[in-house]
Design a protein around this motif. Structure first.
Motif, PDB file in Angstrom:
ATOM      1  N   ASN A   1       0.824  -1.209   0.000  1.00  0.00           N
ATOM      2  CA  ASN A   1       0.000   0.000   0.000  1.00  0.00           C
ATOM      3  C   ASN A   1       0.859   1.260   0.000  1.00  0.00           C
ATOM      4  O   ASN A   1       0.537   2.251  -0.673  1.00  0.00           O
ATOM      5  CB  ASN A   1      -0.939  -0.005   1.203  1.00  0.00           C
ATOM      6  N   GLN A   2       1.948   1.240   0.752  1.00  0.00           N
ATOM      7  CA  GLN A   2       2.837   2.395   0.782  1.00  0.00           C
ATOM      8  C   GLN A   2       3.508   2.603  -0.572  1.00  0.00           C
ATOM      9  O   GLN A   2       3.628   3.737  -1.054  1.00  0.00           O
ATOM     10  CB  GLN A   2       3.893   2.207   1.874  1.00  0.00           C
ATOM     11  N   ALA A   3       3.931   1.505  -1.198  1.00  0.00           N
ATOM     12  CA  ALA A   3       4.543   1.611  -2.519  1.00  0.00           C
ATOM     13  C   ALA A   3       3.526   2.115  -3.543  1.00  0.00           C
ATOM     14  O   ALA A   3       3.858   2.908  -4.430  1.00  0.00           O
ATOM     15  CB  ALA A   3       5.099   0.247  -2.941  1.00  0.00           C
ATOM     16  N   LYS A   4       2.291   1.667  -3.398  1.00  0.00           N
ATOM     17  CA  LYS A   4       1.226   2.111  -4.306  1.00  0.00           C
ATOM     18  C   LYS A   4       0.973   3.614  -4.132  1.00  0.00           C
ATOM     19  O   LYS A   4       0.842   4.349  -5.128  1.00  0.00           O
ATOM     20  CB  LYS A   4      -0.038   1.308  -4.022  1.00  0.00           C
ATOM     21  N   ALA A   5       0.915   4.068  -2.893  1.00  0.00           N
ATOM     22  CA  ALA A   5       0.694   5.493  -2.641  1.00  0.00           C
ATOM     23  C   ALA A   5       1.849   6.334  -3.181  1.00  0.00           C
ATOM     24  O   ALA A   5       1.636   7.410  -3.764  1.00  0.00           O
ATOM     25  CB  ALA A   5       0.517   5.729  -1.141  1.00  0.00           C
ATOM     26  N   ALA A   6       3.078   5.838  -3.004  1.00  0.00           N
ATOM     27  CA  ALA A   6       4.240   6.581  -3.507  1.00  0.00           C
ATOM     28  C   ALA A   6       4.200   6.681  -5.028  1.00  0.00           C
ATOM     29  O   ALA A   6       4.517   7.732  -5.603  1.00  0.00           O
ATOM     30  CB  ALA A   6       5.528   5.901  -3.048  1.00  0.00           C
ATOM     31  N   ALA A   7       3.807   5.605  -5.690  1.00  0.00           N
ATOM     32  CA  ALA A   7       3.726   5.619  -7.155  1.00  0.00           C
ATOM     33  C   ALA A   7       2.664   6.609  -7.626  1.00  0.00           C
ATOM     34  O   ALA A   7       2.867   7.339  -8.608  1.00  0.00           O
ATOM     35  CB  ALA A   7       3.419   4.218  -7.671  1.00  0.00           C
ATOM     36  N   ARG A   8       1.561   6.654  -6.936  1.00  0.00           N
ATOM     37  CA  ARG A   8       0.503   7.590  -7.328  1.00  0.00           C
ATOM     38  C   ARG A   8       0.929   9.032  -7.063  1.00  0.00           C
ATOM     39  O   ARG A   8       0.555   9.937  -7.818  1.00  0.00           O
ATOM     40  CB  ARG A   8      -0.780   7.248  -6.582  1.00  0.00           C
ATOM     41  N   ASN A   9       1.706   9.230  -6.017  1.00  0.00           N
ATOM     42  CA  ASN A   9       2.229  10.576  -5.766  1.00  0.00           C
ATOM     43  C   ASN A   9       3.163  11.025  -6.891  1.00  0.00           C
ATOM     44  O   ASN A   9       3.304  12.228  -7.145  1.00  0.00           O
ATOM     45  CB  ASN A   9       2.955  10.623  -4.426  1.00  0.00           C
ATOM     46  N   ARG A  10       3.777  10.051  -7.554  1.00  0.00           N
ATOM     47  CA  ARG A  10       4.620  10.356  -8.716  1.00  0.00           C
ATOM     48  C   ARG A  10       3.791  10.430  -9.995  1.00  0.00           C
ATOM     49  O   ARG A  10       4.340  10.515 -11.081  1.00  0.00           O
ATOM     50  CB  ARG A  10       5.706   9.278  -8.868  1.00  0.00           C
ATOM     51  N   ARG A  11       2.465  10.381  -9.838  1.00  0.00           N
ATOM     52  CA  ARG A  11       1.508  10.471 -10.947  1.00  0.00           C
ATOM     53  C   ARG A  11       1.614   9.279 -11.899  1.00  0.00           C
ATOM     54  O   ARG A  11       1.348   9.402 -13.102  1.00  0.00           O
ATOM     55  CB  ARG A  11       1.665  11.792 -11.707  1.00  0.00           C
ATOM     56  N   GLU A  12       2.007   8.124 -11.365  1.00  0.00           N
ATOM     57  CA  GLU A  12       2.018   6.913 -12.181  1.00  0.00           C
ATOM     58  C   GLU A  12       0.608   6.330 -12.239  1.00  0.00           C
ATOM     59  O   GLU A  12      -0.156   6.417 -11.271  1.00  0.00           O
ATOM     60  CB  GLU A  12       3.004   5.890 -11.600  1.00  0.00           C
ATOM     61  N   ASP A  13       0.263   5.751 -13.360  1.00  0.00           N
ATOM     62  CA  ASP A  13      -1.055   5.155 -13.555  1.00  0.00           C
ATOM     63  C   ASP A  13      -1.035   3.723 -13.026  1.00  0.00           C
ATOM     64  O   ASP A  13      -0.564   2.800 -13.695  1.00  0.00           O
ATOM     65  CB  ASP A  13      -1.430   5.169 -15.038  1.00  0.00           C
ATOM     66  N   ILE A  14      -1.531   3.538 -11.815  1.00  0.00           N
ATOM     67  CA  ILE A  14      -1.523   2.227 -11.172  1.00  0.00           C
ATOM     68  C   ILE A  14      -2.890   1.564 -11.362  1.00  0.00           C
ATOM     69  O   ILE A  14      -3.924   2.156 -11.057  1.00  0.00           O
ATOM     70  CB  ILE A  14      -1.206   2.351  -9.670  1.00  0.00           C
ATOM     71  N   ILE A  15      -2.870   0.338 -11.860  1.00  0.00           N
ATOM     72  CA  ILE A  15      -4.095  -0.453 -11.991  1.00  0.00           C
ATOM     73  C   ILE A  15      -4.223  -1.279 -10.721  1.00  0.00           C
ATOM     74  O   ILE A  15      -3.447  -2.204 -10.487  1.00  0.00           O
ATOM     75  CB  ILE A  15      -4.040  -1.347 -13.242  1.00  0.00           C
ATOM     76  N   ASP A  16      -5.180  -0.930  -9.894  1.00  0.00           N
ATOM     77  CA  ASP A  16      -5.266  -1.488  -8.546  1.00  0.00           C
ATOM     78  C   ASP A  16      -6.187  -2.709  -8.522  1.00  0.00           C
ATOM     79  O   ASP A  16      -7.417  -2.584  -8.536  1.00  0.00           O
ATOM     80  CB  ASP A  16      -5.766  -0.420  -7.576  1.00  0.00           C
ATOM     81  N   LEU A  17      -5.571  -3.881  -8.468  1.00  0.00           N
ATOM     82  CA  LEU A  17      -6.297  -5.143  -8.355  1.00  0.00           C
ATOM     83  C   LEU A  17      -6.014  -5.789  -7.003  1.00  0.00           C
ATOM     84  O   LEU A  17      -6.091  -7.005  -6.855  1.00  0.00           O
ATOM     85  CB  LEU A  17      -5.891  -6.084  -9.498  1.00  0.00           C
ATOM     86  N   GLY A  18      -5.677  -4.952  -6.026  1.00  0.00           N
ATOM     87  CA  GLY A  18      -5.282  -5.460  -4.726  1.00  0.00           C
ATOM     88  C   GLY A  18      -6.449  -5.698  -3.784  1.00  0.00           C
ATOM     89  O   GLY A  18      -6.690  -6.806  -3.332  1.00  0.00           O
ATOM     90  N   MET A  19      -7.205  -4.660  -3.482  1.00  0.00           N
ATOM     91  CA  MET A  19      -8.289  -4.777  -2.508  1.00  0.00           C
ATOM     92  C   MET A  19      -9.560  -5.276  -3.179  1.00  0.00           C
ATOM     93  O   MET A  19      -9.897  -4.855  -4.296  1.00  0.00           O
ATOM     94  CB  MET A  19      -8.546  -3.412  -1.852  1.00  0.00           C
ATOM     95  N   GLY A  20     -10.294  -6.140  -2.522  1.00  0.00           N
ATOM     96  CA  GLY A  20     -11.557  -6.643  -3.050  1.00  0.00           C
ATOM     97  C   GLY A  20     -12.670  -5.629  -2.852  1.00  0.00           C
ATOM     98  O   GLY A  20     -13.625  -5.875  -2.102  1.00  0.00           O
ATOM     99  N   ASN A  21     -12.548  -4.499  -3.534  1.00  0.00           N
ATOM    100  CA  ASN A  21     -13.445  -3.365  -3.339  1.00  0.00           C
ATOM    101  C   ASN A  21     -14.287  -3.171  -4.599  1.00  0.00           C
ATOM    102  O   ASN A  21     -13.818  -2.599  -5.582  1.00  0.00           O
ATOM    103  CB  ASN A  21     -12.613  -2.116  -3.056  1.00  0.00           C
ATOM    104  N   PRO A  22     -15.532  -3.671  -4.620  1.00  0.00           N
ATOM    105  CA  PRO A  22     -16.344  -3.592  -5.836  1.00  0.00           C
ATOM    106  C   PRO A  22     -16.411  -2.173  -6.394  1.00  0.00           C
ATOM    107  O   PRO A  22     -16.607  -1.205  -5.650  1.00  0.00           O
ATOM    108  CB  PRO A  22     -17.724  -4.072  -5.361  1.00  0.00           C
ATOM    109  N   ASP A  23     -16.257  -2.069  -7.709  1.00  0.00           N
ATOM    110  CA  ASP A  23     -16.205  -0.754  -8.348  1.00  0.00           C
ATOM    111  C   ASP A  23     -17.506  -0.364  -9.011  1.00  0.00           C
ATOM    112  O   ASP A  23     -17.660   0.765  -9.464  1.00  0.00           O
ATOM    113  CB  ASP A  23     -15.085  -0.737  -9.407  1.00  0.00           C
ATOM    114  N   SER A  24     -18.474  -1.287  -9.096  1.00  0.00           N
ATOM    115  CA  SER A  24     -19.741  -0.984  -9.753  1.00  0.00           C
ATOM    116  C   SER A  24     -20.650  -0.172  -8.829  1.00  0.00           C
ATOM    117  O   SER A  24     -20.577  -0.282  -7.597  1.00  0.00           O
ATOM    118  CB  SER A  24     -20.459  -2.274 -10.147  1.00  0.00           C
TER     119      SER A  24
END
Length: 403
Positions: free
Chosen positions: A20-43
Motif C-alpha cells: 500500500n505504501q509503494a502504491k501510494a508513492a507511485a501515485r504521488n509520482r503520478r504513475e497510472d496504477i491499476i489497482d487489483l489489490g483490494m476486493g473493493n467492488p467498483d460498480s
C-alpha cells in the motif's frame, strides 16, 4: 509501561502495508496504477436500492437510533432469501441478526464465545478476520488446509486428537477469499457430522454466495440436516449488490450463537443507519436481475484476465466463484515471496495485487488478484504484465526490489 498493549502485541505488522505504501508513492509520482489489490467492488449500487435510501433518509424519523439486531423487516427479508435460495427456514426473531458487514459480525461473535486459550480451527490461507478475530479475543489458532476435500477432513481429525484444549470452533469460507475454492453440499455434510460428533461450533462465511460462474449455485452449510444445532453463517450485501461502503451484513443460524452476538452488539452499537437497513430490505425483496448482471460482469472480467495472463506466460487457475483469482507466483519469481513479487509487479508493470502471505503463511507462494477494474483496464494490466514477464526480466536472487 510496555511499548504495546497486550492485544496489539498479538497482531503482526499489517503485511499489506508495504504494498500500500509503494502504491501510494507511485501515485504521488503520478504513475497510472491499476489497482487489483483490494476486493473493493467498483460498480455502482443498483439504482432502486439507492432510491429507497434517498426516500427513507428524507424522513426525519429515520435519523434516530436504530436497533443493534436489525429492523424486523430486514431480518424477515434475510430469512426469505434463505428460504428461496437454499430452502432453509429461519426464525427472523431468534435466528437472524443484522451486522455492520460480515467482518464486524465475525469479530464480535469471536469475542462473545471465546475464552482465553481456546483453540480455534481456521483454514490457512484465509481472510484475515477469520483468524485474527479470535486472536484478538485471546484464542489460539490452529491452521488447517484451505481445500474443501479429504485433506482438510484429515487435518481436522488430527487437530481434535492433538489439540489441548479441544477446539471449540471451526471457520469455513466457500466460495473462499482468497483462494476462490468452492465447496459441495456433500463436503458440508462431512463437516457437520464431524463438528456435531466433537461438539465444535461452525462459523461459515458465505459472503460470496452469489458470485459463481459455472454449475450449481454454491450451497449453504445450513442446508445440511442438523447444521443449525452448531452453525452460524455470515452473509453480506457488499459483493452481491455492490454495497461495500454501506456496511450491511447478517449472521443466521443457531439461536444460541445469534443471541450471544446480539448481546455483545447491544453493548457496542445501535445498528446500521435505519435508511441503510430499509434500502437493504428493498435489495433483498426487490428484483434480482441486478445480481445476475453483477455475476455476468465478474465472469467477463475473469475470462479477460485469465486468458490474458495465460498468453503472457502466467498460468493462473480460472476461479469458479468469488471475485478473485488466486495466482501462483511464476516460477522465475518464486524466490521473491509474495510481498516482494507484489512490489516488483507494482514497480515494473504498474499493477497492484495482494501478497498471499497476508492471508496466512501458506499463502506466500501466491498473490490475490481482484476483479475490480473494467475489462479495458484489465487488458491494459495484462499488456503491462506481458511486458514485465518477457524473457530477461526475471530478477536474480540478489536483486533488490525498491519500494
Amino acid at each position: 509501561m510496555t511499548e504495546e498493549f497486550h492485544r496489539i502485541r498479538r497482531l503482526p505488522p499489517y503485511v499489506f502495508a508495504e504494498v500500500n505504501q509503494a502504491k501510494a508513492a507511485a501515485r504521488n509520482r503520478r504513475e497510472d496504477i491499476i489497482d487489483l489489490g483490494m476486493g473493493n467492488p467498483d460498480s455502482a449500487t443498483p439504482p432502486h436500492i439507492v432510491a429507497k435510501l434517498v426516500e427513507t433518509v428524507a424522513d426525519p424519523r429515520s435519523h434516530r437510533y436504530s436497533t443493534s439486531k436489525g429492523i424486523p423487516g430486514l431480518r424477515r427479508a434475510l430469512a426469505a432469501y434463505y428460504d428461496r435460495r437454499f430452502g432453509v427456514k429461519l426464525n427472523p426473531e431468534t435466528e437472524v441478526i443484522a451486522t455492520l458487514g460480515s467482518k464486524e459480525g465475525l469479530a464480535n461473535l469471536a469475542n462473545a464465545i471465546t475464552s482465553p486459550g481456546d483453540t480455534i480451527l481456521v483454514p490457512n490461507p484465509s481472510y484475515p478476520i477469520h483468524q485474527f478475530g479470535f486472536i484478538i479475543a485471546g484464542a489460539s489458532v490452529r491452521s488447517v488446509p484451505a481445500t474443501p476435500d479429504d485433506e482438510m477432513l484429515r487435518a481436522l481429525d488430527r487437530a481434535v486428537r492433538h489439540s489441548v484444549p479441544k477446539p471449540t470452533a471451526l471457520i469455513v469460507n466457500f466460495p473462499s477469499n482468497p483462494t476462490a475454492y468452492l465447496a459441495t453440499l456433500d463436503f458440508y455434510k462431512e463437516i457437520v457430522a464431524f463438528a456435531r460428533k466433537h461438539e465444535i461450533f461452525i462459523l461459515s462465511d458465505l459472503a460470496y454466495a452469489e458470485i459463481y460462474f459455472e454449475g450449481e449455485p454454491p450451497p449453504s452449510v445450513l442446508q445440511v440436516e442438523g447444521a443449525k444445532d452448531i452453525t452460524v453463517e455470515f452473509t453480506s450485501m457488499s459483493k452481491t449488490y455492490s454495497m461495500p461502503g454501506w456496511r450491511m451484513g447478517f449472521a443466521a443460524g443457531n439461536p444460541r450463537l445469534v443471541a450471544a452476538l446480539a448481546r455483545m452488539k447491544s453493548y457496542l452499537d445501535y445498528g446500521a443507519f435505519t435508511p441503510i437497513q430499509v434500502a437493504a430490505t428493498a435489495a433483498l425483496n426487490g428484483p434480482q436481475d441486478c445480481v445476475e448482471q453483477m455475476r455476468t460482469l465478474y465472469r467477463e472480467r475473469r475470462d479477460v484476465l485469465i486468458k490474458g495472463l495465460a498468453q503472457a506466460g502466467w498460468d493462473v487457475p480460472s476461479p469458479a466463484g468469488s471475485m478473485f483469482a488466486w495466482a501462483p507466483i511464476p516460477e522465475r519469481f518464486a524466490h521473491l515471496g509474495s510481498v516482494d513479487f507484489a512490489k516488483l509487479l507494482l514497480e515494473r508493470a504498474k499493477v497492484a495485487v495482494a501478497p498471499g502471505i497476508g492471508f496466512g503463511e501458506y499463502g506466500d507462494g501466491h498473490v490475490r488478484i481482484a476483479l475490480v477494474e473494467n475489462t479495458h483496464r484489465l487488458r491494459q494490466a495484462v499488456r503491462n504484465i506481458r511486458a514485465f514477464m518477457a524473457p530477461g526480466n526475471a530478477p536474480n536472487q540478489q536483486e533488490s526490489v525498491s519500494a
